[in-house]
Design an enzyme around this catalytic site. Structure first.
Site, mmCIF file in Angstrom:
data_model
loop_
_atom_site.group_PDB
_atom_site.id
_atom_site.type_symbol
_atom_site.label_atom_id
_atom_site.label_comp_id
_atom_site.label_asym_id
_atom_site.label_seq_id
_atom_site.Cartn_x
_atom_site.Cartn_y
_atom_site.Cartn_z
ATOM 1 N N TYR A 1 4.404 17.451 14.526
ATOM 2 C CA TYR A 1 3.089 17.829 14.014
ATOM 3 C C TYR A 1 2.654 19.130 14.696
ATOM 4 O O TYR A 1 1.945 19.146 15.699
ATOM 5 C CB TYR A 1 2.064 16.711 14.217
ATOM 6 C CG TYR A 1 2.360 15.453 13.418
ATOM 7 C CD1 TYR A 1 3.270 15.480 12.363
ATOM 8 C CD2 TYR A 1 1.729 14.253 13.709
ATOM 9 C CE1 TYR A 1 3.552 14.339 11.633
ATOM 10 C CE2 TYR A 1 2.010 13.101 12.977
ATOM 11 C CZ TYR A 1 2.929 13.157 11.947
ATOM 12 O OH TYR A 1 3.207 12.021 11.232
ATOM 13 N N SER B 1 -0.378 8.197 5.224
ATOM 14 C CA SER B 1 -1.156 8.789 4.106
ATOM 15 C C SER B 1 -1.838 7.684 3.306
ATOM 16 O O SER B 1 -1.730 7.636 2.070
ATOM 17 C CB SER B 1 -0.277 9.659 3.202
ATOM 18 O OG SER B 1 0.119 10.836 3.855
ATOM 19 N N PRO B 2 -2.576 6.789 3.974
ATOM 20 C CA PRO B 2 -3.161 5.643 3.268
ATOM 21 C C PRO B 2 -4.203 6.051 2.227
ATOM 22 O O PRO B 2 -4.460 5.301 1.286
ATOM 23 C CB PRO B 2 -3.804 4.823 4.395
ATOM 24 C CG PRO B 2 -4.083 5.815 5.477
ATOM 25 C CD PRO B 2 -2.939 6.796 5.402
ATOM 26 N N LEU B 3 -4.785 7.243 2.401
ATOM 27 C CA LEU B 3 -5.824 7.678 1.452
ATOM 28 C C LEU B 3 -5.252 8.639 0.405
ATOM 29 O O LEU B 3 -5.994 9.232 -0.370
ATOM 30 C CB LEU B 3 -6.982 8.342 2.220
ATOM 31 C CG LEU B 3 -7.593 7.463 3.314
ATOM 32 C CD1 LEU B 3 -8.629 8.232 4.130
ATOM 33 C CD2 LEU B 3 -8.212 6.203 2.713
ATOM 34 N N GLY B 4 -3.944 8.813 0.423
ATOM 35 C CA GLY B 4 -3.308 9.667 -0.570
ATOM 36 C C GLY B 4 -2.851 11.007 -0.029
ATOM 37 O O GLY B 4 -2.329 11.836 -0.763
ATOM 38 N N GLY B 5 -3.085 11.235 1.276
ATOM 39 C CA GLY B 5 -2.637 12.492 1.890
ATOM 40 C C GLY B 5 -3.790 13.460 2.075
ATOM 41 O O GLY B 5 -4.853 13.321 1.446
ATOM 42 N N GLY C 1 -9.942 13.105 -0.239
ATOM 43 C CA GLY C 1 -11.359 13.230 -0.591
ATOM 44 C C GLY C 1 -11.646 12.814 -2.027
ATOM 45 O O GLY C 1 -12.771 12.447 -2.355
HETATM 46 N N1 LIG Z 1 5.792 8.807 9.205
HETATM 47 C C1 LIG Z 1 5.648 9.791 8.361
HETATM 48 O O1 LIG Z 1 6.608 10.289 7.773
HETATM 49 C C2 LIG Z 1 4.270 10.319 8.107
HETATM 50 C C3 LIG Z 1 4.038 11.215 7.044
HETATM 51 C C4 LIG Z 1 2.721 11.654 6.834
HETATM 52 C C5 LIG Z 1 1.705 11.213 7.660
HETATM 53 N N2 LIG Z 1 1.970 10.364 8.709
HETATM 54 C C6 LIG Z 1 0.899 9.870 9.602
HETATM 55 O O2 LIG Z 1 -0.070 9.194 8.809
HETATM 56 C C7 LIG Z 1 -1.352 9.751 9.083
HETATM 57 C C8 LIG Z 1 -2.232 9.645 7.874
HETATM 58 O O3 LIG Z 1 -1.695 10.380 6.797
HETATM 59 P P1 LIG Z 1 -2.304 11.780 6.293
HETATM 60 O O4 LIG Z 1 -3.121 12.368 7.360
HETATM 61 O O5 LIG Z 1 -1.157 12.535 5.738
HETATM 62 O O6 LIG Z 1 -3.165 11.376 5.028
HETATM 63 P P2 LIG Z 1 -4.443 10.445 4.756
HETATM 64 O O7 LIG Z 1 -4.745 9.616 5.928
HETATM 65 O O8 LIG Z 1 -4.201 9.764 3.468
HETATM 66 O O9 LIG Z 1 -5.560 11.542 4.521
HETATM 67 C C9 LIG Z 1 -6.020 12.342 5.583
HETATM 68 C C10 LIG Z 1 -7.298 13.004 5.186
HETATM 69 O O10 LIG Z 1 -8.228 12.014 4.815
HETATM 70 C C11 LIG Z 1 -9.514 12.463 5.077
HETATM 71 N N3 LIG Z 1 -10.298 11.267 5.401
HETATM 72 C C12 LIG Z 1 -10.032 10.371 6.379
HETATM 73 N N4 LIG Z 1 -10.938 9.380 6.372
HETATM 74 C C13 LIG Z 1 -11.793 9.658 5.369
HETATM 75 C C14 LIG Z 1 -12.968 9.032 4.876
HETATM 76 N N5 LIG Z 1 -13.402 7.875 5.413
HETATM 77 N N6 LIG Z 1 -13.620 9.612 3.844
HETATM 78 C C15 LIG Z 1 -13.173 10.763 3.296
HETATM 79 N N7 LIG Z 1 -12.064 11.423 3.726
HETATM 80 C C16 LIG Z 1 -11.387 10.863 4.749
HETATM 81 C C17 LIG Z 1 -9.418 13.384 6.270
HETATM 82 O O11 LIG Z 1 -10.275 14.462 6.050
HETATM 83 P P3 LIG Z 1 -10.778 15.470 7.217
HETATM 84 O O12 LIG Z 1 -9.536 16.245 7.598
HETATM 85 O O13 LIG Z 1 -11.808 16.268 6.543
HETATM 86 O O14 LIG Z 1 -11.237 14.630 8.356
HETATM 87 C C18 LIG Z 1 -7.943 13.743 6.325
HETATM 88 O O15 LIG Z 1 -7.659 15.105 6.215
HETATM 89 C C19 LIG Z 1 -1.032 11.188 9.521
HETATM 90 O O16 LIG Z 1 -2.127 11.786 10.146
HETATM 91 C C20 LIG Z 1 0.167 10.960 10.373
HETATM 92 O O17 LIG Z 1 -0.234 10.490 11.643
HETATM 93 C C21 LIG Z 1 3.234 9.918 8.925
#
Ligand SMILES: NC(=O)c1ccc[n+]([C@@H]2O[C@H](COP(=O)([O-])OP(=O)(O)OC[C@H]3O[C@@H](n4cnc5c(N)ncnc54)[C@H](OP(=O)(O)O)[C@@H]3O)[C@@H](O)[C@H]2O)c1
Length: 287
Positions: free
Chosen positions: A53, A208-212, A217
Site C-alpha cells: 500500500y 472492498s466491502p463497500l465496492g472499492g 460513496g
Molecule cells: N487483500 C486484498 O487483495 C485487498 C484488495 C483491496 C483492498 N484490501 C483491503 O480492504 C480494505 C477495504 O477495501 P477498499 O478500501 O478498497 O474499499 P471499500 O472499503 O469498499 O471502500 C473504501 C472507501 O469507502 C469510503 N467509506 C468508508 N466508509 C464509508 C461510509 N460509512 N460511508 C461512505 N463512504 C465510506 C471511504 O471513503 P473516504 O476515503 O472518503 O473515507 C473509502 O475511500 C482496504 O483498505 C484494504 O485494507 C485488500
C-alpha cells in the site's frame, strides 16, 4: 464495540482498511492520522494494511509506517490493536500491482514489515495473493516457517479459493486464522469461501466491502434495497451493507477502507444495527 475472534484474540467487529490512506488519491498525513485515531477512539482494534500500500516505487510500506506512527502518537492504550499486514504483492511505481510469492521474497518482506511496524512479531501476516509462478504450498510453507520462527503471531491468506483455504489449513496445521477475500453487494462470488470459513471457524475479512474506493460513496444509488433499508433505519447505506455482512456469519469481520474520520465513525455503527430477516433477504437478493 462488540468483538469477534481472530485466532484466540477478540477484535472489534469492524476493522479499518488502510489502503485509501496510501495509494492513489491519498490524503495528507495529518488527515490519515486523524482517521486512525478516530477509529481507535471508536473501539476499532483491527487495522488492515500491506507492504504494497504505497504509490511510488521508493516508498514501499508507506501504509505500515503511517500506522506505526499513528499508534505511537495515540494518547491511549494500543496494546490490544491487531495490525494485519500482508506480503506477496509489489507496486513498481507505474500504477501496476505485481506478485512475488516465493518463500525468499516473503521472508525478506516480513523482515522489512517487522522493522517498519517496530514490533518483535507481526500480529497477523497474510499472504496477499497466490502467485501462479510459485507452487501454493511453497508460499504457505514460508508462512509456516515465519510462525515457527516467532516472527509472526498469526497467519492468514488472501484472495484464496476453497481448495487453497483447505490446503493452507493443512500446511499450517490448524494455525490458519483468517481469509481475506473480495466481498461486497457487487461482488458475491466469495460466498463459498465465507461459508467454508464459517464451517472451519476461521475469520473471514471481506475486502472492498463497500465496492472499492471509487464506488463506495454510490453504494445506495447502485443498489436500491440498501438505500431503502438505510432510509427505514435512518442510517447510511454503507452501514446497512456492513451490518448485512456481519449477519452472514459470526466469523465475518469487514475492513472498510477510510481516509476521513467521518467515514470510519459511520461504519463502526454497523455493529449495533440489527436488520430483520426480511431485510436481510431483500439485501441478499439485491445483487
Ligand atoms: N487483500 C486484498 O487483495 C485487498 C484488495 C483491496 C483492498 N484490501 C483491503 O480492504 C480494505 C477495504 O477495501 P477498499 O478500501 O478498497 O474499499 P471499500 O472499503 O469498499 O471502500 C473504501 C472507501 O469507502 C469510503 N467509506 C468508508 N466508509 C464509508 C461510509 N460509512 N460511508 C461512505 N463512504 C465510506 C471511504 O471513503 P473516504 O476515503 O472518503 O473515507 C473509502 O475511500 C482496504 O483498505 C484494504 O485494507 C485488500
Amino acid at each position: 464495540m462488540r468483538t469477534r475472534r481472530i485466532g484466540d484474540l477478540g477484535v472489534g467487529a469492524i476493522g479499518l482498511g488502510g489502503m485509501p490512506m496510501s495509494i492513489e488519491g491519498r490524503p495528507d498525513e495529518q488527515r490519515s492520522i486523524a482517521t486512525i485515531h478516530a477509529a481507535l477512539d471508536a473501539g476499532v482494534t483491527l487495522i488492515d494494511t500491506a507492504d504494497a500500500y504505497h504509490l511510488h516505487a521508493d516508498e514501499v510500506g508507506h501504509n505500515e509506517s503511517l500506522i506505526a506512527r499513528a499508534l505511537a502518537g495515540y494518547g491511549g492504550d494500543t496494546s490490544d490493536v491487531l495490525v494485519a499486514t500482508k506480503g506477496g504483492h509489489l507496486r513498481p511505481g507505474d500504477g501496476s500491482w505485481t506478485k512475488d510469492g516465493s518463500p525468499e521474497h516473503l521472508k525478506q518482506a516480513c523482515d522489512a514489515s517487522l522493522k517498519r511496524l517496530g514490533v518483535e512479531a507481526i500480529g497477523l501476516y497474510q499472504f496477499h495473493r497466490p502467485d501462479p509462478r510459485v507452487p501454493y504450498e511453497e508460499s504457505i510453507g514460508a508462512l509456516r516457517d515465519l510462525l515457527d520462527a516467532g516472527k509472526i503471531r498469526y497467519a492468514g491468506i488472501s484472495n484464496a479459493n476453497p481448495d487453497q483455504i483447505r490446503q493452507a489449513g493443512d500446511i499450517l496445521g490448524g494455525r490458519l486464522v483468517s481469509v481475506q477475500n473480495q466481498f461486497s453487494p457487487a461482488f458475491r462470488s466469495s460466498e463459498a469461501e465465507l461459508e467454508l470459513c464459517a464451517r472451519m471457524g476461521i475469520a473471514f475479512l471481506p475486502w472492498s466491502p463497500l465496492g472499492g474506493i471509487s464506488k463506495a460513496g454510490d453504494l445506495g444509488s447502485r443498489f436500491a434495497p440498501f438505500a431503502e433499508v438505510a432510509k427505514a433505519h435512518e442510517v447510511s447505506p454503507q452501514q446497512v451493507c456492513l451490518a448485512w455482512m456481519l449477519a452472514k456469519a459470526p466469523v465475518v469481520i469487514p475492513i472498510p477502507g477510510s481516509s476521513r474520520p467521518e467515514t470510519i465513525l459511520d461504519s463502526v455503527k454497523a455493529v449495533d444495527l440489527e436488520l430483520t430477516p426480511e431485510e436481510l433477504g431483500r439485501l441478499d437478493a439485491a445483487g
